[in-house]
Design a protein around this motif. Structure first.
Motif, PDB file in Angstrom:
ATOM      1  N   PRO A  21     -37.178 -20.320  -0.668  1.00 35.12           N
ATOM      2  CA  PRO A  21     -36.234 -20.515  -1.539  1.00 35.12           C
ATOM      3  C   PRO A  21     -35.498 -19.186  -1.449  1.00 35.12           C
ATOM      4  CG  PRO A  21     -38.044 -21.607  -2.500  1.00 35.12           C
ATOM      5  CD  PRO A  21     -38.524 -20.732  -1.363  1.00 35.12           C
ATOM      6  N   GLY A  38     -32.434 -22.381  -8.795  1.00 37.97           N
ATOM      7  CA  GLY A  38     -33.316 -22.603  -7.652  1.00 37.97           C
ATOM      8  C   GLY A  38     -33.447 -23.851  -6.957  1.00 37.97           C
ATOM      9  N   ALA A  39     -33.681 -24.736  -7.879  1.00 38.46           N
ATOM     10  CA  ALA A  39     -34.249 -26.268  -7.468  1.00 38.46           C
ATOM     11  C   ALA A  39     -32.739 -26.918  -6.528  1.00 38.46           C
ATOM     12  CB  ALA A  39     -34.733 -26.889  -8.299  1.00 38.46           C
ATOM     13  N   GLY A  89     -34.298 -26.811   3.000  1.00 34.12           N
ATOM     14  CA  GLY A  89     -35.018 -27.507   2.111  1.00 34.12           C
ATOM     15  C   GLY A  89     -35.138 -29.209   2.339  1.00 34.12           C
ATOM     16  N   TYR A 104     -31.992 -24.896  -3.513  1.00 34.71           N
ATOM     17  CA  TYR A 104     -32.948 -25.298  -2.213  1.00 34.71           C
ATOM     18  C   TYR A 104     -32.901 -26.520  -1.838  1.00 34.71           C
ATOM     19  CZ  TYR A 104     -36.994 -24.522   0.769  1.00 34.71           C
ATOM     20  OH  TYR A 104     -37.973 -24.483   1.723  1.00 34.71           O
ATOM     21  N   ASN A 128     -40.755 -16.067  -3.712  1.00 40.73           N
ATOM     22  CA  ASN A 128     -39.942 -15.956  -2.395  1.00 40.73           C
ATOM     23  C   ASN A 128     -41.011 -14.871  -1.354  1.00 40.73           C
ATOM     24  OD1 ASN A 128     -38.425 -14.336  -0.187  1.00 40.73           O
ATOM     25  ND2 ASN A 128     -37.086 -15.581  -1.187  1.00 40.73           N
ATOM     26  N   TYR A 151     -39.569 -22.617  -6.911  1.00 38.70           N
ATOM     27  CA  TYR A 151     -38.506 -22.130  -6.381  1.00 38.70           C
ATOM     28  C   TYR A 151     -38.466 -20.657  -7.044  1.00 38.70           C
ATOM     29  CZ  TYR A 151     -37.705 -27.006  -5.353  1.00 38.70           C
ATOM     30  OH  TYR A 151     -37.630 -27.959  -4.903  1.00 38.70           O
TER      31      TYR A 151
END
Length: 135
Positions: A11, A30-31, A40, A34, A4, A1
């Motif tokens: 993400p 970020g996880a 995601g 997403y 980009n 994540y």
């Protein structure tokens, strides 16, 4: 994540740099962002569609017990409950259109917006090609 590629399917791009002090926090944020966004994870009409990122990098999630365990770990409670109905993804997709600061240029670009993930044998070839290209 943390990476980009500037496509819509990636993400989120961070607005700050990684430092020794914030790396774990930014990766976790970020996880969460997403996994809980339709780019995601998407559940519709009884099907689970995941970003192709989860097919391309499936092995990276092995230490966590696999992709599904990773998704459940970062999913909001409602999504986590819905994910309990699935053992694996029904499909994979990825939106290769470019992000655009103005918000409308990507929509104006011609061509397919979404591609499906390659089969596992194609994924292996692609990973080898990418690693060999970097040598």
């Amino acid at each position: 994540y943390a990476v980009n590629c500037a496509s819509i399917g990636c993400p989120n791009q961070l607005r700050s740099a990684f430092t020794a002090e914030n790396t774990e926090r930014l990766l976790t944020q970020g996880a969460i962002a997403y996994v809980n966004h339709p780019r995601g994870v998407k559940i519709a009409d009884g099907a689970l569609t995941l970003s192709s990122i989860y097919a391309w990098f499936e092995g990276d999630f092995a230490a966590e017990g696999g992709v599904m365990a990773h998704l459940r770990r970062y999913a909001d409670p409602e999504l986590a409950t819905a994910l309990d109905s699935f053992d694996e993804a029904s499909a994979f997709e990825y939106d290769w259109r470019l992000n655009d600061a103005a918000g409308d240029a990507a929509a104006a670009r011609p061509g397919p917006a979404v591609s499906t993930a390659p089969q596992k044998d194609e994924t292996s070839s692609r990973k080898r090609s990418v690693s060999e290209a970097g040598r």
